[in-house]
Design a protein around this motif. Structure first.
Motif, short mmCIF file in Angstrom:
data_model
loop_
_atom_site.label_atom_id
_atom_site.label_comp_id
_atom_site.label_asym_id
_atom_site.label_seq_id
_atom_site.Cartn_x
_atom_site.Cartn_y
_atom_site.Cartn_z
N SER A 187 0.85 -1.17 0.00
CA SER A 187 0.00 0.00 0.00
C SER A 187 0.90 1.23 0.00
O SER A 187 1.54 1.52 1.00
CB SER A 187 -0.89 -0.03 1.24
N PRO A 188 0.98 1.94 -1.13
CA PRO A 188 1.79 3.15 -1.17
C PRO A 188 1.34 4.17 -0.12
O PRO A 188 2.15 4.88 0.46
CB PRO A 188 1.56 3.70 -2.59
N LEU A 189 0.01 4.17 0.13
CA LEU A 189 -0.54 5.10 1.11
C LEU A 189 0.02 4.81 2.49
O LEU A 189 0.46 5.70 3.23
CB LEU A 189 -2.07 4.98 1.13
N LEU A 190 0.06 3.51 2.84
CA LEU A 190 0.57 3.10 4.14
C LEU A 190 2.05 3.45 4.26
O LEU A 190 2.53 3.88 5.31
CB LEU A 190 0.36 1.60 4.33
N ALA A 191 2.79 3.29 3.15
CA ALA A 191 4.22 3.63 3.15
C ALA A 191 4.39 5.12 3.43
O ALA A 191 5.26 5.53 4.21
CB ALA A 191 4.84 3.26 1.80
N ALA A 192 3.52 5.94 2.80
CA ALA A 192 3.60 7.38 3.00
C ALA A 192 3.27 7.74 4.45
O ALA A 192 3.95 8.56 5.06
CB ALA A 192 2.63 8.08 2.04
N VAL A 193 2.24 7.07 4.99
CA VAL A 193 1.86 7.33 6.38
C VAL A 193 3.02 6.98 7.31
O VAL A 193 3.36 7.73 8.24
CB VAL A 193 0.59 6.51 6.76
N GLY A 194 3.67 5.83 7.03
CA GLY A 194 4.81 5.41 7.85
C GLY A 194 5.93 6.42 7.79
O GLY A 194 6.52 6.78 8.82
N LEU A 195 6.21 6.93 6.60
CA LEU A 195 7.30 7.89 6.42
C LEU A 195 6.99 9.19 7.18
O LEU A 195 7.85 9.73 7.89
CB LEU A 195 7.47 8.18 4.92
N ALA A 212 9.14 10.30 23.46
CA ALA A 212 7.96 10.41 22.60
C ALA A 212 8.37 10.23 21.14
O ALA A 212 7.69 9.57 20.36
CB ALA A 212 7.30 11.77 22.79
N GLY A 213 9.52 10.82 20.78
CA GLY A 213 9.99 10.74 19.41
C GLY A 213 10.28 9.32 18.99
O GLY A 213 9.87 8.87 17.93
N VAL A 214 10.96 8.58 19.87
CA VAL A 214 11.34 7.20 19.55
C VAL A 214 10.09 6.34 19.41
O VAL A 214 9.98 5.52 18.49
CB VAL A 214 12.29 6.63 20.63
N ALA A 215 9.10 6.57 20.29
CA ALA A 215 7.86 5.79 20.22
C ALA A 215 7.16 6.02 18.88
O ALA A 215 6.71 5.08 18.22
CB ALA A 215 6.92 6.19 21.37
N LEU A 216 7.12 7.28 18.47
CA LEU A 216 6.45 7.61 17.20
C LEU A 216 7.24 7.04 16.02
O LEU A 216 6.66 6.54 15.05
CB LEU A 216 6.32 9.13 17.08
N ALA A 219 6.48 3.43 15.74
CA ALA A 219 5.15 3.23 15.13
C ALA A 219 5.24 3.44 13.62
O ALA A 219 4.67 2.67 12.84
CB ALA A 219 4.14 4.19 15.75
N GLY A 220 6.00 4.47 13.22
CA GLY A 220 6.16 4.76 11.79
C GLY A 220 6.88 3.63 11.08
O GLY A 220 6.49 3.22 9.98
N ALA A 221 7.93 3.09 11.73
CA ALA A 221 8.69 2.00 11.13
C ALA A 221 7.82 0.76 10.96
O ALA A 221 7.84 0.09 9.93
CB ALA A 221 9.91 1.68 12.00
N LEU A 222 7.00 0.48 11.98
CA LEU A 222 6.11 -0.68 11.93
C LEU A 222 5.11 -0.53 10.78
O LEU A 222 4.86 -1.47 10.02
CB LEU A 222 5.36 -0.79 13.25
#
Lengths: 330, 119
Positions: A187-195, A212-216, A219-222
């Motif tokens: 899903s390109p959309l999901l990739a964009a959301v992750g980025l 907070a930054g590391v947690a986010l 989440a983005g990496a996942l």
């Protein structure tokens, strides 16, 4: 839970918009009537006590006109938003929940507003106004009740009919021949959301501290990892692995599968959204709507993966199942 | 894409894997830029040796159908087209035909060279 429904079919678009807007209009009317009634009777102090501490004493104050105007504007904005969402075709399968959320929001805004006005009117003086904690519970209960009504009015949830090629296809595989099927789905959309989430995490790490930054970032990496997945079907069963890493995060062993089919999958209607979803009737990785592999598992649950060329994968799985269970006889 | 290998066939397993990829490119189910499964993964999937898979990939690389890059794995090249993949299939047919006639490898290369000579 199987609520009785007033409609045998889901309501029409116009009716749905009316149902979505209705609670907000009622809430506006009630807030205005209660406010104007007590104002004209000169029972409302100005400014009003509009925020209360945990012990029920007033600790925040707003002008009476500003308070009621603000609440009305928020209600109207939410009502307009709800009406628009109720019209969106893509959300149609989730319409009852859109309506339920609207009704819940309208009640949880209107009830505290009225309670606040009544508390001020009853006390006469803003500083003397009280709002005990139980009134907050009343507001939440009213919200849940209204939400249930909204859900009921939303009508039955349309059950997606399994469309597309049905039955359990087979692949012509010679005895002793080995076969494996693999394909990436994403899903390109999901990739964009992750980025974007990762970038936000990095920004937050600098601005608000590392935790907070590391947690986010995590989440983005996942999210990014799930954005492109390699689906593999072979003699071991079905495996899902990130396209960039050769480590499966989900495996369905062949002996847990009873049958594989290829069908159209509607993520919103069946799973309430996209991603790796777990529901009572089944689970799976749904990154888009359309063609997918559907595995019937032992115990009756279903596991689905949306992927192109799912028919070949399903046929291979059934063939491998036949091979693993030569005594099945069907 | 579907990989099929038959250990009882006279065709080497690596060539069978190459043929599967070629077939998938030829029928359009695998397109340029697509990544093939890692050698180790595909080997485990089919229950064959990693070197067998890599031999097949090497052959595809020599045909110009895939690129092998350390860390990136096997990626179908931009020039890989269905027509190009069918060329590899035609070569396979030529070789099989020649072997059936009892030609040695040198003789097969000789036949091809003969065909190229006039140009």
């Amino acid at each position: 839970m199987k609520p009785a429904t007033p409609f045998t079919r889901p309501p029409t678009d116009t009716l749905r918009v009316a149902i979505a807007a209705f609670p907000f209009l009622v809430a506006v009317a009630v807030a205005v009537v209660v406010g104007v009634h007590h104002k004209t009777a000169d029972r409302l102090p100005d400014p009003l006590a509009t925020h209360f501490g945990a012990d029920g004493t007033a600790d925040g104050f707003t002008s009476a006109r500003g308070f009621v105007t603000g609440v009305v504007l928020v209600l109207l904005a939410l009502g307009a938003g709800g009406a628009v969402l109720a019209r969106v075709r893509r959300l149609a399968p989730a319409a009852p929940w859109v309506l339920a959320t609207g009704w819940f929001l309208a009640a949880t805004l209107a009830v505290p507003t009225c309670l606040t006005l009544l508390a001020n009117a009853g006390a006469g003086q803003a500083h003397a106004a009280r709002m005990p904690l139980w009134q907050v519970l009343v507001a939440i209960a009213a919200g849940l009740l209204a939400g249930a009504v909204g859900l009921w009015l939303g009508g039955p949830r349309p059950r997606p009919e399994p469309t597309g090629p049905q039955g359990a296809p087979r692949l012509a595989l010679a005895a002793g021949e080995r076969a494996g099927w693999t394909r990436t789905t994403g899903s390109p959309l999901l990739a964009a959301v992750g980025l974007v989430t990762c970038c936000a995490g990095l920004y937050l790490a600098f601005v608000a501290g590392p935790f907070a930054g590391v947690a986010l970032c995590a989440a983005g990496a996942l999210t990014g990892v799930l954005a492109s997945v390699r689906v593999t079907v072979d003699r071991r069963g079905l495996a899902l692995a990130p396209a960039l890493l050769p480590y499966a995060f989900r495996r369905i062993p062949l002996d847990r599968v009873t049958e594989a089919t290829c069908r159209n999958i509607d993520p919103f209607a069946e799973f309430g959204g996209w991603g790796y979803r777990v529901r009572a009737h089944g689970s799976g990785l749904v990154l888009r709507s359309g063609e997918g592999i559907a595995l019937r598992l032992r115990g009756g649950r279903e596991f689905v993966v949306t992927v192109d060329d799912a028919a070949t994968a399903a046929a291979l799985l059934n063939t491998l199942l036949d091979r693993a269970r030569p005594d099945r006889g069907d | 894409m579907l990989f099929r290998v038959d250990p009882r066939s006279t065709v080497p397993l690596g060539d069978q894997i190459a043929a599967a990829v070629r077939g998938a490119i030829a029928d359009g189910s695998v397109r340029a830029g697509e990544r093939l499964p890692a050698g180790r993964e595909l080997a485990a999937s089919l229950g064959v040796n990693v070197h067998t898979v890599l031999r097949g990939y090497q052959r595809l690389k020599e045909e110009g159908l895939i690129e092998l890059r350390r860390g990136r794995g096997a990626v179908v090249t931009g020039v890989a087209s269905p027509a190009r993949a069918r060329l590899g299939e035609a070569a396979d047919r030529l070789i099989a035909e020649a072997r059936r006639l009892g030609l040695s490898d040198d003789e097969i290369v000789g036949v091809v060279r003969q065909g190229l000579a006039p140009r």
